[in-house]
Motif scaffolding. Structure first.
Motif, PDB file in Angstrom:
ATOM      1  N   LEU A  97       0.863  -1.180   0.000  1.00 54.52           N
ATOM      2  CA  LEU A  97       0.000   0.000   0.000  1.00 54.52           C
ATOM      3  C   LEU A  97       0.897   1.226   0.000  1.00 54.52           C
ATOM      4  N   VAL A  98       0.770   2.083  -1.006  1.00 51.32           N
ATOM      5  CA  VAL A  98       1.594   3.290  -1.096  1.00 51.32           C
ATOM      6  C   VAL A  98       0.778   4.472  -0.597  1.00 51.32           C
ATOM      7  N   VAL A  99       1.305   5.131   0.449  1.00 46.63           N
ATOM      8  CA  VAL A  99       0.634   6.286   1.049  1.00 46.63           C
ATOM      9  C   VAL A  99       1.494   7.529   0.861  1.00 46.63           C
ATOM     10  N   GLU A 100       0.832   8.677   0.919  1.00 43.80           N
ATOM     11  CA  GLU A 100       1.517   9.959   0.758  1.00 43.80           C
ATOM     12  C   GLU A 100       0.790  11.019   1.567  1.00 43.80           C
ATOM     13  N   GLY A 101       1.427  12.172   1.718  1.00 45.31           N
ATOM     14  CA  GLY A 101       0.784  13.313   2.366  1.00 45.31           C
ATOM     15  C   GLY A 101       0.286  13.007   3.758  1.00 45.31           C
ATOM     16  N   ARG A 102      -0.941  13.432   4.035  1.00 43.68           N
ATOM     17  CA  ARG A 102      -1.517  13.267   5.377  1.00 43.68           C
ATOM     18  C   ARG A 102      -1.882  11.828   5.709  1.00 43.68           C
ATOM     19  N   ALA A 103      -1.715  10.920   4.781  1.00 43.19           N
ATOM     20  CA  ALA A 103      -1.957   9.502   5.064  1.00 43.19           C
ATOM     21  C   ALA A 103      -0.696   8.819   5.587  1.00 43.19           C
ATOM     22  N   ARG A 104       0.413   9.546   5.642  1.00 40.73           N
ATOM     23  CA  ARG A 104       1.643   8.938   6.170  1.00 40.73           C
ATOM     24  C   ARG A 104       1.434   8.560   7.629  1.00 40.73           C
ATOM     25  N   GLY A 105       2.198   7.582   8.074  1.00 39.84           N
ATOM     26  CA  GLY A 105       2.113   7.127   9.454  1.00 39.84           C
ATOM     27  C   GLY A 105       1.301   5.849   9.607  1.00 39.84           C
ATOM     28  N   VAL A 106       0.819   5.308   8.501  1.00 41.14           N
ATOM     29  CA  VAL A 106       0.086   4.045   8.535  1.00 41.14           C
ATOM     30  C   VAL A 106       1.109   2.924   8.719  1.00 41.14           C
ATOM     31  N   GLU A 107       0.884   2.108   9.720  1.00 41.57           N
ATOM     32  CA  GLU A 107       1.797   1.005  10.021  1.00 41.57           C
ATOM     33  C   GLU A 107       1.471  -0.209   9.153  1.00 41.57           C
ATOM     34  N   PRO A 108       2.477  -1.012   8.824  1.00 44.23           N
ATOM     35  CA  PRO A 108       2.202  -2.255   8.109  1.00 44.23           C
ATOM     36  C   PRO A 108       1.517  -3.259   9.041  1.00 44.23           C
ATOM     37  N   VAL A 109       0.867  -4.240   8.469  1.00 47.07           N
ATOM     38  CA  VAL A 109       0.267  -5.344   9.208  1.00 47.07           C
ATOM     39  C   VAL A 109       0.662  -6.622   8.480  1.00 47.07           C
ATOM     40  N   PRO A 110       0.562  -7.771   9.136  1.00 45.82           N
ATOM     41  CA  PRO A 110       0.890  -9.009   8.433  1.00 45.82           C
ATOM     42  C   PRO A 110       0.094  -9.132   7.137  1.00 45.82           C
ATOM     43  N   GLY A 111       0.794  -9.310   6.050  1.00 47.40           N
ATOM     44  CA  GLY A 111       0.177  -9.456   4.737  1.00 47.40           C
ATOM     45  C   GLY A 111       0.163  -8.190   3.902  1.00 47.40           C
ATOM     46  N   VAL A 112       0.366  -7.027   4.542  1.00 48.21           N
ATOM     47  CA  VAL A 112       0.331  -5.765   3.796  1.00 48.21           C
ATOM     48  C   VAL A 112       1.496  -4.886   4.232  1.00 48.21           C
ATOM     49  N   ARG A 113       2.420  -4.661   3.294  1.00 50.40           N
ATOM     50  CA  ARG A 113       3.503  -3.706   3.533  1.00 50.40           C
ATOM     51  C   ARG A 113       2.980  -2.315   3.232  1.00 50.40           C
ATOM     52  N   VAL A 114       3.542  -1.323   3.896  1.00 52.97           N
ATOM     53  CA  VAL A 114       3.161   0.063   3.634  1.00 52.97           C
ATOM     54  C   VAL A 114       4.411   0.826   3.236  1.00 52.97           C
ATOM     55  N   GLU A 115       4.342   1.505   2.103  1.00 57.00           N
ATOM     56  CA  GLU A 115       5.435   2.350   1.604  1.00 57.00           C
ATOM     57  C   GLU A 115       4.984   3.798   1.721  1.00 57.00           C
ATOM     58  N   GLU A 116       5.737   4.590   2.466  1.00 51.75           N
ATOM     59  CA  GLU A 116       5.457   6.019   2.548  1.00 51.75           C
ATOM     60  C   GLU A 116       6.242   6.721   1.452  1.00 51.75           C
ATOM     61  N   ALA A 117       5.540   7.317   0.529  1.00 53.45           N
ATOM     62  CA  ALA A 117       6.209   8.043  -0.550  1.00 53.45           C
ATOM     63  C   ALA A 117       6.805   9.320   0.024  1.00 53.45           C
ATOM     64  N   PRO A 118       8.111   9.552  -0.218  1.00 50.65           N
ATOM     65  CA  PRO A 118       8.721  10.776   0.293  1.00 50.65           C
ATOM     66  C   PRO A 118       8.200  12.021  -0.416  1.00 50.65           C
ATOM     67  N   GLY A 119       7.704  11.856  -1.612  1.00 47.68           N
ATOM     68  CA  GLY A 119       7.143  12.949  -2.406  1.00 47.68           C
ATOM     69  C   GLY A 119       5.853  12.451  -3.033  1.00 47.68           C
ATOM     70  N   SER A 120       5.864  12.328  -4.332  1.00 47.57           N
ATOM     71  CA  SER A 120       4.702  11.866  -5.087  1.00 47.57           C
ATOM     72  C   SER A 120       4.486  10.364  -4.906  1.00 47.57           C
ATOM     73  N   GLY A 121       3.262   9.999  -4.526  1.00 47.87           N
ATOM     74  CA  GLY A 121       2.921   8.587  -4.442  1.00 47.87           C
ATOM     75  C   GLY A 121       3.033   7.916  -5.799  1.00 47.87           C
ATOM     76  N   ASP A 122       2.637   8.629  -6.852  1.00 44.88           N
ATOM     77  CA  ASP A 122       2.727   8.072  -8.203  1.00 44.88           C
ATOM     78  C   ASP A 122       4.166   7.726  -8.555  1.00 44.88           C
ATOM     79  N   ASP A 123       5.103   8.601  -8.214  1.00 46.21           N
ATOM     80  CA  ASP A 123       6.506   8.328  -8.522  1.00 46.21           C
ATOM     81  C   ASP A 123       6.990   7.082  -7.800  1.00 46.21           C
ATOM     82  N   ARG A 124       6.584   6.905  -6.536  1.00 46.99           N
ATOM     83  CA  ARG A 124       7.007   5.720  -5.784  1.00 46.99           C
ATOM     84  C   ARG A 124       6.396   4.466  -6.386  1.00 46.99           C
ATOM     85  N   ILE A 125       5.159   4.541  -6.843  1.00 49.13           N
ATOM     86  CA  ILE A 125       4.503   3.392  -7.466  1.00 49.13           C
ATOM     87  C   ILE A 125       5.231   3.000  -8.743  1.00 49.13           C
ATOM     88  N   VAL A 126       5.624   3.988  -9.537  1.00 43.57           N
ATOM     89  CA  VAL A 126       6.386   3.700 -10.760  1.00 43.57           C
ATOM     90  C   VAL A 126       7.720   3.050 -10.408  1.00 43.57           C
TER      91      VAL A 126
END
Length: 127
Positions: free
Chosen positions: A54-83
């Motif tokens: 799950l790629v999060v950005e902006g005010r959605a940052r701070g979401v913790e991972p759970v078993p089965g779902v990793r969380v990537e905090e995009a340092p800038g654009s979420g789209d760029d991290r997804i690419v």
């Protein structure tokens, strides 16, 4: 090798006008929790198990991972991290599916061989 399922949190959460804008991180956490069964069970047309990110950005940052779902905090654009994630998967020879309705993002990840699904494939349904 598991298929990498990359979920554009902002786009998926934003696809349903349920008040998500009042608590972006809470909305991302609800989406994260809804993705847990997807890791093992897959989604329509894409059987599990899957490597779910799950790629999060902006005010959605701070979401913790759970078993089965990793969380990537995009340092800038979420789209760029997804690419970047799609490109990394392609370099490893790993199949990648991106969940988003964003046409430009779909075009960008397709350049790295990723397939795409729409937000309805994973968005939690409201009771």
């Amino acid at each position: 090798m598991l298929t990498l399922l990359v979920v554009d949190a902002a786009n998926v959460v934003g696809s349903v006008p349920d008040g998500w804008w009042r608590d972006r991180r809470g909305a991302a956490e609800r989406l994260r929790d809804a993705l847990v069964p997807v890791a093992d069970g897959g989604v329509a047309g894409l059987p599990g198990p899957l490597d779910v990110v799950l790629v999060v950005e902006g005010r959605a940052r701070g979401v913790e991972p759970v078993p089965g779902v990793r969380v990537e905090e995009a340092p800038g654009s979420g789209d760029d991290r997804i690419v970047e994630l799609a490109a990394e998967a392609a370099a490893r020879g790993c199949p990648c599916v991106v969940v988003t309705a964003d046409r430009e993002l779909r075009r960008r990840v397709a350049e790295h061989g990723a397939e795409c699904l729409g937000p309805r494939s994973v968005h939690p349904r409201r009771p």
